[in-house]
Design a protein around this motif. Structure first.
Motif, PDB file in Angstrom:
ATOM      1  N   ILE A   1       0.913  -1.207  -0.066  1.00  0.00           N
ATOM      2  CA  ILE A   1       0.134   0.165  -0.161  1.00  0.00           C
ATOM      3  C   ILE A   1       0.794   1.176   0.056  1.00  0.00           C
ATOM      4  CG2 ILE A   1      -1.690   1.223   1.328  1.00  0.00           C
ATOM      5  CD1 ILE A   1      -2.733  -1.441   2.560  1.00  0.00           C
TER       6      ILE A   1
ATOM      7  N   THR B   1      -1.367   7.857  -1.370  1.00  0.00           N
ATOM      8  CA  THR B   1      -2.377   7.582  -2.300  1.00  0.00           C
ATOM      9  C   THR B   1      -3.635   6.567  -2.008  1.00  0.00           C
ATOM     10  OG1 THR B   1      -1.365   5.968  -3.553  1.00  0.00           O
ATOM     11  CG2 THR B   1      -0.820   8.313  -4.286  1.00  0.00           C
TER      12      THR B   1
ATOM     13  N   VAL C   1      -3.205   3.634  -2.959  1.00  0.00           N
ATOM     14  CA  VAL C   1      -3.408   2.360  -3.868  1.00  0.00           C
ATOM     15  C   VAL C   1      -2.774   1.297  -3.442  1.00  0.00           C
ATOM     16  CG1 VAL C   1      -2.318   1.820  -6.137  1.00  0.00           C
ATOM     17  CG2 VAL C   1      -3.209   4.230  -5.871  1.00  0.00           C
TER      18      VAL C   1
ATOM     19  N   PRO D   1      -8.651   2.776  -3.538  1.00  0.00           N
ATOM     20  CA  PRO D   1      -7.596   3.870  -2.954  1.00  0.00           C
ATOM     21  C   PRO D   1      -8.062   5.065  -1.956  1.00  0.00           C
ATOM     22  CG  PRO D   1      -7.102   3.308  -5.099  1.00  0.00           C
ATOM     23  CD  PRO D   1      -8.486   2.780  -4.708  1.00  0.00           C
TER      24      PRO D   1
ATOM     25  N   TRP E   1      -7.035   5.341   2.011  1.00  0.00           N
ATOM     26  CA  TRP E   1      -6.378   6.392   2.445  1.00  0.00           C
ATOM     27  C   TRP E   1      -7.178   6.995   3.454  1.00  0.00           C
ATOM     28  CZ3 TRP E   1      -7.900  11.726   2.903  1.00  0.00           C
ATOM     29  CH2 TRP E   1      -6.543  12.635   2.934  1.00  0.00           C
TER      30      TRP E   1
END
Length: 362
Positions: free
Chosen positions: A223, A227, A229, A352, A356
């Motif tokens: 991860i 971001t 992602v 994402p 986040w």
């Protein structure tokens, strides 16, 4: 094994710990801390997740299959229906191997309401039920063909052997191929007393119990905390599907299911307008399907323990990849999030934005 569950399900076979141990070894579980440390040096979070599953399939409704001889070809008339899982190839391979006939001379008939019996769709139960119906029909053909060949060759049925599509008497030049026997079976004058004409056979399979394919999925996910992602870096799976008919089709089925499960875990979401109820993700422009760059190399292997629930020993593989993938992916993400912020849960899909927000307490 066998094991009877609290709900009276009979699990007939399987080596569940061995499957898990093999998957952990293939995934290099013991050296994961080194890879996590490497990710942390690059300001990334890394988690590892495991999911083991046992699926119930191969039971329930019956299936009917017929093997019919026509013009030196064989037609398999099936009650169930192919929809992209390779059943036509598997059925042809099964009968080709059993009856010793080239698969190019085998045709599969499905969905013809003038000929096909009732049945369900194909999938994880197809080979364990309809495939076994084919196998039993083939056994009947070999048994009847042996009796007829013995009559035609004027020998005892105990002296006749069947192999590679030929009925023969070992040690002699007496032989008849299966199509010659099938043709003779239509002539009442060539039949022994009491034998019904024709070699065509239909078998109705009523599954006595379920089968239980099982497996272990292990995922490593990285991860980017800036971001949110999630990148799946490693994916390892070991499955027990019982006896395998076509290994290439089997692996493709697992790959497709895993990709579906990854999509469910990370991307796919039906979104509705809160006021009107209008679906806002009704096309692939808006609904996020997994693409090639969302999927890592998939390390797949099997540790197959034949099922005792059917004579083929098959267990089924239709949904296996999609069953194991979502929890394995989410467990890897949770492992990474727990190490950083102490969280133990995240809803699917772990987009994402969602990742986040959880990392930043939003």
């Amino acid at each position: 094994m066998p094991y009877t569950s609290a709900t009276k399900l009979l699990l007939d076979s399987g080596e569940f710990q061995e499957v898990m141990d093999r998957c952990m070894a293939a995934a290099e579980w013991s050296s994961f801390p080194e890879r996590r440390a490497r990710s942390e040096r690059n300001d990334k979070l890394r988690g590892i997740g495991m999911a083991t599953y046992t699926e119930r399939c191969g039971g329930g409704f019956p299936e009917t299959a017929s093997i019919e001889f026509k013009d030196e070809r064989i037609e398999l008339v099936m009650g169930n229906q192919e929809y992209g899982t390779g059943l036509v190839t598997s059925y042809k391979q099964l009968v080709s191997d059993q009856l010793g006939v080239d698969s190019d001379r085998v045709d599969v008939i499905m969905g013809d309401i003038d000929r096909t019996p009732s049945g369900l769709s194909g999938g994880s139960r197809a080979l364990a039920v309809a495939g076994v119906a084919l196998y039993e029909a083939g056994r009947t053909i070999i048994g009847k063909g042996t009796q007829l060949a013995a009559h035609l060759l004027e020998v005892s049925a105990q002296d006749v052997r069947f192999a590679d599509g030929v009925f023969s008497v070992p040690g002699t030049d007496l032989r008849l191929d299966i199509f010659a026997v099938a043709e003779a079976a239509h002539d009442p004058a060539k039949l022994p007393a009491g034998m019904e004409p024709g070699l065509d056979t239909t078998h109705h399979r009523v599954p006595p119990t379920q089968t239980f394919p099982n497996g272990c999925h292990i995922v490593e996910a990285e991860i980017d905390p800036n971001t949110g992602v999630v990148t799946i870096e490693r994916y390892t799976v070991v499955d027990d599907f019982g006896r395998t008919i076509n290994p290439l089709l089997l692996e493709g089925q697992v790959h497709g299911g895993i990709v579906q499960g990854i999509g469910q875990a990370l991307l796919e979401h039906t979104i509705y307008d809160t006021d009107s109820g209008q679906l806002l993700s009704g096309s692939f422009m808006d609904y996020a399907m997994p693409r090639a760059d969302d999927v890592p190399f998939l390390a797949f292997s099997t540790h197959n323990v034949p099922s005792t629930a059917n004579p083929l020993g098959v267990k089924g593989a239709g949904e296996a990849g999609a069953v194991g993938a979502p929890p394995a992916v989410i467990n890897a993400i949770v492992d990474a999030l727990h190490r950083r912020v102490g969280l133990r849960h995240i809803d699917m899909p772990a987009t994402p934005r969602r990742v986040w927000e959880m990392l930043n307490g939003i």
